[in-house]
Scaffold this motif. Structure first.
Motif, mmCIF file in Angstrom:
data_model
loop_
_atom_site.group_PDB
_atom_site.id
_atom_site.type_symbol
_atom_site.label_atom_id
_atom_site.label_comp_id
_atom_site.label_asym_id
_atom_site.label_seq_id
_atom_site.Cartn_x
_atom_site.Cartn_y
_atom_site.Cartn_z
ATOM 1 N N THR A 165 -10.054 31.974 -32.142
ATOM 2 C CA THR A 165 -9.484 32.099 -32.685
ATOM 3 C C THR A 165 -9.403 30.900 -33.363
ATOM 4 O OG1 THR A 165 -9.366 32.304 -30.028
ATOM 5 C CG2 THR A 165 -7.627 29.785 -31.078
ATOM 6 N N ILE A 166 -9.778 29.777 -34.144
ATOM 7 C CA ILE A 166 -10.325 29.503 -34.908
ATOM 8 C C ILE A 166 -10.685 30.663 -35.814
ATOM 9 C CG2 ILE A 166 -11.887 27.868 -36.004
ATOM 10 C CD1 ILE A 166 -12.805 26.869 -33.460
ATOM 11 N N LYS A 167 -10.694 31.353 -35.943
ATOM 12 C CA LYS A 167 -10.769 32.322 -37.472
ATOM 13 C C LYS A 167 -9.759 32.798 -37.788
ATOM 14 C CE LYS A 167 -12.975 35.680 -36.457
ATOM 15 N NZ LYS A 167 -14.580 36.257 -36.880
ATOM 16 N N SER A 168 -8.639 32.825 -36.522
ATOM 17 C CA SER A 168 -7.595 33.204 -36.765
ATOM 18 C C SER A 168 -6.465 32.585 -37.477
ATOM 19 C CB SER A 168 -6.751 34.040 -35.365
ATOM 20 O OG SER A 168 -6.506 33.249 -34.328
ATOM 21 N N ILE A 169 -6.873 31.231 -37.033
ATOM 22 C CA ILE A 169 -5.857 30.026 -37.084
ATOM 23 C C ILE A 169 -5.902 29.592 -38.490
ATOM 24 C CG2 ILE A 169 -4.909 27.296 -36.505
ATOM 25 C CD1 ILE A 169 -5.579 28.968 -33.650
ATOM 26 N N VAL A 170 -7.203 29.557 -38.865
ATOM 27 C CA VAL A 170 -7.879 28.577 -40.223
ATOM 28 C C VAL A 170 -8.196 29.355 -41.227
ATOM 29 C CG1 VAL A 170 -9.918 27.272 -40.726
ATOM 30 C CG2 VAL A 170 -9.777 27.108 -38.379
ATOM 31 N N GLY A 171 -8.412 30.403 -41.112
ATOM 32 C CA GLY A 171 -7.997 31.903 -41.795
ATOM 33 C C GLY A 171 -7.084 31.646 -42.886
ATOM 34 N N THR A 172 -5.789 31.839 -41.833
ATOM 35 C CA THR A 172 -4.809 31.610 -43.134
ATOM 36 C C THR A 172 -4.604 30.161 -44.058
ATOM 37 O OG1 THR A 172 -3.483 33.327 -41.250
ATOM 38 C CG2 THR A 172 -2.325 31.892 -42.757
ATOM 39 N N GLY A 173 -4.723 29.340 -42.922
ATOM 40 C CA GLY A 173 -4.786 28.049 -43.752
ATOM 41 C C GLY A 173 -5.469 27.402 -44.736
#
Length: 125
Positions: A38-46
């Motif tokens: 979940t963190i990867k999917s949210i932070v990745g784009t940011g």
């Protein structure tokens, strides 16, 4: 019954067995694996868009904008959670908006949710 044959009686059985999940491999995901994904999917784009956003707005303006948006987001989520805490019988965001603003509030809340989903989806394009 006209037109019924033995083949038709087996079609329903075949459709039911197509949804039988007992033969699928079992997944052993843990809380930590789910959290990391979940963190990867949210932070990745940011992480990919932050340098461009700061370059476009300037360092000082970008930092100010991030702080203001972060404070606004935190305050908004705090208000929503407090509202749900005060009215535990309410289960959705639309019901919460309706309890505060009536039918128009429910419509505004629904439109906001749809716009949020569209804009989040557009952000991934």
């Amino acid at each position: 019954q006209v037109g019924m044959s033995d083949n038709n009686s087996h079609e329903g059985k075949h459709l039911i067995s197509a949804f039988d999940t007992s033969k699928l491999p079992q997944r052993n995901g843990t809380f930590w694996v789910t959290l990391i994904n979940t963190i990867k999917s949210i932070v990745g784009t940011g992480v990919l868009t932050l340098p461009y956003a700061l370059r476009s707005s300037g360092l000082i303006n970008g930092i100010i904008a991030f702080v203001v948006v972060g404070m606004y987001s935190t305050y908004s989520m705090w208000l929503i959670s407090e509202s749900f805490y005060m009215k535990p019988e309410i289960g959705t965001y639309g019901q919460l908006c309706e309890s505060v603003l009536g039918w128009y509030g429910r419509m505004i809340g629904g439109i906001n949710i749809v716009l949020l989903e569209i804009l989040v989806g557009a952000g991934y394009l």
